[in-house]
Design a protein around this motif. Structure first.
Motif, PDB file in Angstrom:
ATOM      1  N   ALA A  23       0.853  -1.190   0.000  1.00  0.00           N
ATOM      2  CA  ALA A  23       0.000   0.000   0.000  1.00  0.00           C
ATOM      3  C   ALA A  23       0.885   1.234   0.000  1.00  0.00           C
ATOM      4  CB  ALA A  23      -0.901  -0.001   1.221  1.00  0.00           C
ATOM      5  N   SER A  24       0.526   2.203  -0.841  1.00  0.00           N
ATOM      6  CA  SER A  24       1.308   3.435  -0.910  1.00  0.00           C
ATOM      7  C   SER A  24       0.375   4.627  -1.070  1.00  0.00           C
ATOM      8  CB  SER A  24       2.301   3.369  -2.072  1.00  0.00           C
ATOM      9  OG  SER A  24       1.609   3.258  -3.297  1.00  0.00           O
ATOM     10  N   GLY A  25       0.908   5.803  -0.791  1.00  0.00           N
ATOM     11  CA  GLY A  25       0.120   7.024  -0.906  1.00  0.00           C
ATOM     12  C   GLY A  25      -0.078   7.667   0.457  1.00  0.00           C
ATOM     13  N   SER A  26      -1.158   8.434   0.563  1.00  0.00           N
ATOM     14  CA  SER A  26      -1.458   9.131   1.804  1.00  0.00           C
ATOM     15  C   SER A  26      -2.138   8.169   2.778  1.00  0.00           C
ATOM     16  CB  SER A  26      -2.371  10.325   1.515  1.00  0.00           C
ATOM     17  OG  SER A  26      -2.709  10.988   2.722  1.00  0.00           O
ATOM     18  N   ILE A  27      -1.361   7.623   3.711  1.00  0.00           N
ATOM     19  CA  ILE A  27      -1.860   6.600   4.628  1.00  0.00           C
ATOM     20  C   ILE A  27      -1.591   7.016   6.059  1.00  0.00           C
ATOM     21  CG2 ILE A  27      -1.643   4.207   5.381  1.00  0.00           C
ATOM     22  CD1 ILE A  27      -0.744   3.541   2.500  1.00  0.00           C
ATOM     23  N   LEU A  28      -2.665   7.156   6.830  1.00  0.00           N
ATOM     24  CA  LEU A  28      -2.504   7.367   8.265  1.00  0.00           C
ATOM     25  C   LEU A  28      -2.461   6.041   8.997  1.00  0.00           C
ATOM     26  CD1 LEU A  28      -4.733  10.407   9.337  1.00  0.00           C
ATOM     27  CD2 LEU A  28      -2.241  10.267   9.153  1.00  0.00           C
ATOM     28  N   SER A  29      -3.351   5.159   8.596  1.00  0.00           N
ATOM     29  CA  SER A  29      -3.389   3.839   9.223  1.00  0.00           C
ATOM     30  C   SER A  29      -4.104   2.863   8.304  1.00  0.00           C
ATOM     31  CB  SER A  29      -4.091   3.895  10.582  1.00  0.00           C
ATOM     32  OG  SER A  29      -5.439   4.278  10.429  1.00  0.00           O
ATOM     33  N   ILE A  30      -3.763   1.587   8.462  1.00  0.00           N
ATOM     34  CA  ILE A  30      -4.423   0.517   7.714  1.00  0.00           C
ATOM     35  C   ILE A  30      -5.120  -0.396   8.709  1.00  0.00           C
ATOM     36  CG2 ILE A  30      -4.147  -1.384   6.102  1.00  0.00           C
ATOM     37  CD1 ILE A  30      -1.626  -0.053   5.071  1.00  0.00           C
ATOM     38  N   ASN A  31      -6.372  -0.566   8.538  1.00  0.00           N
ATOM     39  CA  ASN A  31      -7.132  -1.417   9.450  1.00  0.00           C
ATOM     40  C   ASN A  31      -7.135  -2.853   8.909  1.00  0.00           C
ATOM     41  OD1 ASN A  31      -7.670   0.821  11.146  1.00  0.00           O
ATOM     42  ND2 ASN A  31      -9.253   1.465   9.716  1.00  0.00           N
ATOM     43  N   ASP A  32      -8.281  -3.356   8.550  1.00  0.00           N
ATOM     44  CA  ASP A  32      -8.344  -4.716   8.036  1.00  0.00           C
ATOM     45  C   ASP A  32      -7.720  -4.822   6.644  1.00  0.00           C
ATOM     46  OD1 ASP A  32     -11.621  -5.412   9.452  1.00  0.00           O
ATOM     47  OD2 ASP A  32      -9.609  -5.516  10.319  1.00  0.00           O
ATOM     48  N   MET A  33      -7.080  -5.943   6.400  1.00  0.00           N
ATOM     49  CA  MET A  33      -6.549  -6.269   5.075  1.00  0.00           C
ATOM     50  C   MET A  33      -6.964  -7.692   4.743  1.00  0.00           C
ATOM     51  SD  MET A  33      -2.693  -4.644   5.163  1.00  0.00           S
ATOM     52  CE  MET A  33      -2.583  -4.473   3.371  1.00  0.00           C
ATOM     53  N   GLY A  34      -6.908  -8.014   3.472  1.00  0.00           N
ATOM     54  CA  GLY A  34      -7.284  -9.370   3.108  1.00  0.00           C
ATOM     55  C   GLY A  34      -6.956  -9.709   1.676  1.00  0.00           C
TER      56      GLY A  34
END
Length: 117
Positions: A23-34
């Motif tokens: 994941a790239s770009g403007s990211i504050l946080s990542i919650n669930d992934m799958g």
């Protein structure tokens, strides 16, 4: 925000592959992934998810392992003992907060996994 998968390919039954999703770009946080997959003529189905817990669809339990490296905004899917029925396009999913007022679902473009018998 962008999700990019890699690691797909052609493998014989019983073989292994490791998929990655960055994941790239403007990211504050990542919650669930799958990881999801879609075989020709079929719907897109969940394979495995990772958040506070990990979950797997029954058909991959004991063969696939989902993991993530939060420092690298990267998720993995280690696939062992592959079967022809695992053949599909595999998609990465993530719920990402890009600012305090915005969070949404994102999908990658997909990576083809083909398992020959």
């Amino acid at each position: 925000v962008q999700l990019v998968e890699s690691g797909g390919g052609l493998v014989q039954a019983g073989g292994s592959l490791r998929l990655s999703c960055v994941a790239s770009g403007s990211i504050l946080s990542i919650n669930d992934m799958g990881w999801y997959r879609q075989a020709p003529g079929k719907s897109r189905d969940v394979v495995a998810t990772i958040g506070r817990t990990t979950n797997y669809t029954d058909s991959v339990k004991g063969r696939f392992t989902i993991s993530r490296d939060n420092a690298k905004n990267t998720m993995y899917l280690q696939m062992n003992s592959l079967k022809p029925e695992d053949t599909a396009v595999y998609y990465c999913y993530a719920h990402i907060r890009s600012s305090w007022w915005q969070s949404k679902d994102y999908w990658g473009q997909g990576t083809q996994v083909t398992v020959s018998s």
